[in-house]
Scaffold this motif. Structure first.
Motif, PDB file in Angstrom:
ATOM      1  N   GLU A  13      63.484  34.509  79.136  1.00  0.00           N
ATOM      2  CA  GLU A  13      62.920  33.430  78.175  1.00  0.00           C
ATOM      3  C   GLU A  13      63.742  32.421  77.832  1.00  0.00           C
ATOM      4  O   GLU A  13      63.004  31.267  77.802  1.00  0.00           O
ATOM      5  N   THR A  14      65.146  32.192  78.135  1.00  0.00           N
ATOM      6  CA  THR A  14      65.493  30.908  78.143  1.00  0.00           C
ATOM      7  C   THR A  14      65.137  30.075  79.510  1.00  0.00           C
ATOM      8  O   THR A  14      65.097  28.869  79.171  1.00  0.00           O
ATOM      9  N   TYR A  15      64.884  30.684  80.397  1.00  0.00           N
ATOM     10  CA  TYR A  15      64.485  29.662  81.670  1.00  0.00           C
ATOM     11  C   TYR A  15      62.977  29.248  81.067  1.00  0.00           C
ATOM     12  O   TYR A  15      62.638  27.910  81.600  1.00  0.00           O
TER      13      TYR A  15
ATOM     14  N   TRP B  82      62.782  21.839  90.049  1.00  0.00           N
ATOM     15  CA  TRP B  82      63.506  23.033  90.468  1.00  0.00           C
ATOM     16  C   TRP B  82      64.901  22.822  91.047  1.00  0.00           C
ATOM     17  O   TRP B  82      65.487  23.763  91.317  1.00  0.00           O
ATOM     18  N   ASP B  83      65.320  21.426  91.169  1.00  0.00           N
ATOM     19  CA  ASP B  83      66.675  21.477  91.587  1.00  0.00           C
ATOM     20  C   ASP B  83      67.369  21.511  90.136  1.00  0.00           C
ATOM     21  O   ASP B  83      67.737  20.442  89.584  1.00  0.00           O
ATOM     22  N   TRP B  84      67.829  22.506  89.783  1.00  0.00           N
ATOM     23  CA  TRP B  84      68.192  22.803  88.487  1.00  0.00           C
ATOM     24  C   TRP B  84      69.747  22.233  88.539  1.00  0.00           C
ATOM     25  O   TRP B  84      70.513  22.130  87.339  1.00  0.00           O
TER      26      TRP B  84
ATOM     27  N   GLN C  82      73.113  28.179  84.797  1.00  0.00           N
ATOM     28  CA  GLN C  82      71.963  28.450  85.487  1.00  0.00           C
ATOM     29  C   GLN C  82      72.036  29.858  85.451  1.00  0.00           C
ATOM     30  O   GLN C  82      70.614  30.672  85.618  1.00  0.00           O
ATOM     31  N   GLU C  83      73.029  30.929  85.218  1.00  0.00           N
ATOM     32  CA  GLU C  83      72.955  32.195  85.094  1.00  0.00           C
ATOM     33  C   GLU C  83      72.121  32.718  83.843  1.00  0.00           C
ATOM     34  O   GLU C  83      71.848  33.751  83.742  1.00  0.00           O
TER      35      GLU C  83
ATOM     36  N   HIS D 191      77.278  39.478  82.390  1.00  0.00           N
ATOM     37  CA  HIS D 191      76.111  38.558  82.231  1.00  0.00           C
ATOM     38  C   HIS D 191      76.630  37.479  81.249  1.00  0.00           C
ATOM     39  O   HIS D 191      77.056  37.859  79.903  1.00  0.00           O
ATOM     40  N   PRO D 192      76.723  36.258  81.523  1.00  0.00           N
ATOM     41  CA  PRO D 192      77.101  35.340  80.379  1.00  0.00           C
ATOM     42  C   PRO D 192      76.001  35.180  79.313  1.00  0.00           C
ATOM     43  O   PRO D 192      76.477  34.695  78.010  1.00  0.00           O
ATOM     44  N   LEU D 193      74.716  35.710  79.587  1.00  0.00           N
ATOM     45  CA  LEU D 193      73.826  35.751  78.279  1.00  0.00           C
ATOM     46  C   LEU D 193      74.475  36.606  77.202  1.00  0.00           C
ATOM     47  O   LEU D 193      73.989  36.306  76.055  1.00  0.00           O
ATOM     48  N   LEU D 194      75.011  37.368  77.480  1.00  0.00           N
ATOM     49  CA  LEU D 194      75.573  38.563  76.528  1.00  0.00           C
ATOM     50  C   LEU D 194      76.997  38.663  76.381  1.00  0.00           C
ATOM     51  O   LEU D 194      77.412  39.653  76.658  1.00  0.00           O
ATOM     52  N   PRO D 195      77.755  37.567  75.974  1.00  0.00           N
ATOM     53  CA  PRO D 195      79.078  37.862  75.560  1.00  0.00           C
ATOM     54  C   PRO D 195      79.233  38.662  74.441  1.00  0.00           C
ATOM     55  O   PRO D 195      78.601  38.829  73.739  1.00  0.00           O
ATOM     56  N   ARG D 196      80.616  39.202  74.260  1.00  0.00           N
ATOM     57  CA  ARG D 196      80.886  39.793  73.129  1.00  0.00           C
ATOM     58  C   ARG D 196      80.985  39.109  71.744  1.00  0.00           C
ATOM     59  O   ARG D 196      81.216  37.909  71.897  1.00  0.00           O
TER      60      ARG D 196
END
Length: 755
Positions: free
Chosen positions: A467-469, A515-517, A526-527, A698-703
């Protein structure tokens, strides 16, 4: 009261002066140092005007606190540079390289308000001399709100910066004035791992036809747009359309010509077209439409169902009006205003009708899916121009049926095919040039992203992107750097990109695609675009590939045997006993004769039958539409409101826990497989999980405890005020007021006795 004197032996009187000015306001009365600064300019960015000192208000309350700095207006953005030294946030992994948190791209400005004492007035044009506000309030299309105070600024500089911001943000402009035509950065090569099919060449269309096993034909005679101005350079039509038909269609500027969208593995296909004007009732137009419908029907089983979306979905004006009401609940000037809107907040959102429009689009797309999947019939959708709601419905249908379009590269290719190459009017619909014609504006592409988000949050393992994308993609529409969402048609895009500029020596437009992020984000950021819950398609062993398969091997959806009905070979003929008579009515088929009864019941049965099938995230996915299934896209709409954020909760915490559980299940199944026992008793879904690799970090879910709006917010932006709704505050006030308690003593006593 002040004392008149001190009598003998008496204590000196205490001072009775009380200050009603806060320390912050005392400090702000001091004239701040004047030191103008400029932002780090992009290649081709030019400063138009600037002013210092400008006080940028915080959004926490009504105390009018803020920070001093310089307000700058360039040909790309409105930027605020604080005079205070900003500490580097080492924990921030998600940062846009083009603009910062205090920058507003010019195309992102929605409305500007002037603050006059305690009143707020919308700025719609040039003001009279000496009638300049003391405050500028900017509402952005990405729902950010900025407030700048001009009280401490020199009068000449205040007028200059106010005129500059209003002129460059709100005044109508030509396309050549957009920053994309000044941007001089080198065009980087698109990343191969997320390669997007651009659909700007013959090979791209041929590959798509081959991938979907379609039987239509590619039209290449429109490269210079001499055949049809409103259609792209390359497009696909039914195989039986002839050159003579093209000449007839040319008289109608391409309207009525069925354009191929996608082919189902059974052989039927989805087409879209623009309807002919209502005044076209002559024999030529009727014969032309009859021939086009026959061409679509001959694509598969001589059957076709048509649907005029203008009759069954809201108009563009209704879409625009609904969203205009909806977004007001998220454009909050301060926290006090947010809590005041707390009463009946959800019911107020529902009354705007925006969520209902989303539900209607998903419902219509599911009805088209039912015709393709269950009835194996061709479908032709149409509207006035064929470039708005047709794009929404055709894209949603392909997302529901084709798992390739649920990958990140596939989704970007879908947008390129249906929206960019298809010729959606981004320039008018998104009001990029701030033209005064409000009838052309409508957030159609945002409506599509809203529908995609509903599918994503209901079937998260089926989508590779997050959803971040989707949130970043909705923001990128209003960044005047990319050519992707800048034009009104394919013809305008080709002409503006290839034509020489008569006023400068820059030559053709050379700006990147969205699209060239890498232009906006580094590789670590971008991860965040990747969904950690995505279920990869299991790899099939070579020994199992030799097993017998049916003729159509592209398993895009559930086996058609689940909904098998006798093929209606004579459907088209039976529906069109008198085709000329049928063409005189608005609706060309009897598909939607009873919109309040049959379609909903049929769609519900279709959904129930799909739910009974084995779980397959690489097959067909259908949306839930009943009850609270259609939800609010909280990340996009609430990310800039600190009071609405949930510390340590929300979707981020849920995704984190689900990812951990999914990783544990995979590890357990992998151990069972290694020991050679128990795996044969697991079902197909568990086997698919076991064959997948372990989930990587995954960097989206750090501690740690994160905000529910992560990664768009950081700890320093959080509000530590008690999160107490207005209604609860009123209740607490009534409990602490003795007079109110006395009046309600009997009521409380009765309530306690009942309990």
């Amino acid at each position: 009261m002040l004392s008149l004197g001190s009598g003998g032996g008496k204590q000196p009187a205490k001072p009775s002066f009380v200050s009603y000015v806060t320390p912050e306001e005392i400090n702000s009365e001091k004239e701040p140092p004047k030191k103008e600064r400029n932002p780090d300019l992009l290649p081709g960015e030019v400063v138009f005007c600037s002013a210092n000192p400008i006080l940028k208000y915080t959004q926490d309350d009504l105390s009018q606190r803020g920070v001093f700095g310089t307000l700058v207006c360039t040909n790309f953005r409105v930027s605020f540079i604080s005079d205070e030294a900003q500490a580097e946030d080492t924990t921030q992994h998600f940062k846009n390289k083009l603009y910062g948190e205090n920058d507003i791209p010019l195309m992102c400005v929605d409305h500007i308000y002037g603050g006059y004492d305690d009143k707020k007035k919308m700025i719609t044009g040039p003001l009279l001399k000496n009638k300049y506000p003391s405050k500028i309030i900017v509402h952005c299309k990405d729902l950010r709100v900025f407030q700048y105070c001009l009280t401490y600024t020199d009068e000449k500089d205040a007028k200059k910066i106010f005129q500059g911001v209003v002129h460059h943000c709100l005044e109508s402009k030509s396309l050549k004035c957009v920053f994309a035509f000044s941007y001089r950065a080198h065009k980087a090569e698109m990343q191969r791992k997320w390669r997007t099919v651009m659909f700007d060449s013959i090979d791209d269309w041929n590959q798509e036809m081959k991938r979907t096993k379609g039987t239509c034909k590619l039209v290449t005679e429109n490269q210079s747009f001499e055949l049809f101005e409103r259609l792209p350079q390359y497009f696909i039509v039914p195989a039986t359309v002839t050159e003579e038909d093209f000449q007839t269609a040319k008289k109608f500027n391409g309207k009525g010509l069925p354009i191929w969208c996608w082919s189902h593995h059974s052989g039927c296909a989805l087409f879209k077209t623009a309807t002919l004007p209502l005044m076209q009732e002559d024999a030529l137009s009727q014969a032309y439409m009859e021939k086009m419908l026959t061409a679509v029907a001959q694509n598969h089983l001589y059957s076709v169902k048509t649907e005029d979306l203008g009759d069954t979905l809201p108009s563009l004006q209704e879409v625009q009006l609904s969203y205009s009401k909806f977004k007001q609940f998220f454009l909050i000037d301060n926290s006090t205003e947010f809590w005041m809107s707390d009463v009946k907040w959800f019911s107020s959102l529902e009354n705007t009708g925006w969520l209902d429009i989303i539900r209607q689009c998903l419902q219509k797309a599911m009805e088209v899916v039912e015709c393709l999947e269950k009835e194996n019939t061709n479908v032709l959708i149409m509207e006035e121009e064929g470039l708005d709601l047709c794009c929404v419905i055709s894209s949603l249908v392909q997302l529901m049926l084709d798992p390739y379009y649920r990958t990140l590269a596939g989704f970007q290719s879908l947008v390129q095919k249906e929206w960019i190459a298809g010729g959606h009017n981004f320039q008018d619909r998104c009001s990029h040039l701030h033209h005064k014609d409000k009838e052309l504006q409508a957030p159609v592409f945002l409506l599509f992203l809203e529908c995609v988000w509903q599918l994503l949050q209901q079937h998260s393992p089926a989508f590779q992107f997050s959803e971040t994308y989707l949130t970043v993609l909705s923001d990128s529409v209003h960044v005047p750097v990319f050519s992707t969402f800048l034009f009104n048609s394919a013809q305008q895009r080709v002409h503006m990109i290839t034509a020489e500029s008569p006023h400068t020596q820059r030559g053709p437009l050379n700006c990147p695609t969205v699209w060239d992020w890498s232009v906006q984000f580094d590789s670590k950021a971008q991860e965040f675009f990747i969904n950690p819950l995505y279920t990869e398609k299991p790899r099939v062993e070579k020994s199992t590939k030799k097993s017998h398969r049916p003729k159509h091997t592209r398993q895009l959806s559930l086996p058609s045997s689940a909904f098998k009905t006798p093929p209606k070979k004579g459907f088209f003929k039976e529906e069109t006993d008198s085709l000329k008579k049928m063409l005189r009515v608005k609706r060309l088929s009897r598909w939607m004769l009873s919109p309040d009864a049959m379609p909903q019941a049929s769609a519900h049965e279709f959904y129930e039958a799909w739910q009974r099938r084995p779980l397959d995230y690489h097959g067909m996915v259908l949306p839930r539409l009943d009850g609270p299934a259609v939800r609010l896209w909280m990340q996009r709409y609430l990310r800039w409101i600190p009071e609405s954020q949930i510390l340590g909760g929300g979707g981020v915490a849920l995704t984190s826990r689900l990812t951990e559980l999914q990783g544990e299940v995979r590890e357990l199944l992998r151990r069972l497989e290694h020991q050679g026992r128990g795996l044969q008793h697991t079902d197909h879904h568990h086997t698919a999980l076991a064959l997948q690799p372990p989930l990587p970090p995954h960097p989206l879910l750090p501690r740690g405890r994160l905000s529910s709006s992560y990664p768009f917010t950081s700890i320093r932006n959080w509000s530590y005020k008690p999160v107490i709704p207005t209604s609860m505050l009123q209740s607490l006030q009534s409990l602490t007021d003795p007079d109110i308690m006395a009046d309600k003593e009997d009521e409380f006593t009765e309530t306690i006795s009942l309990v």
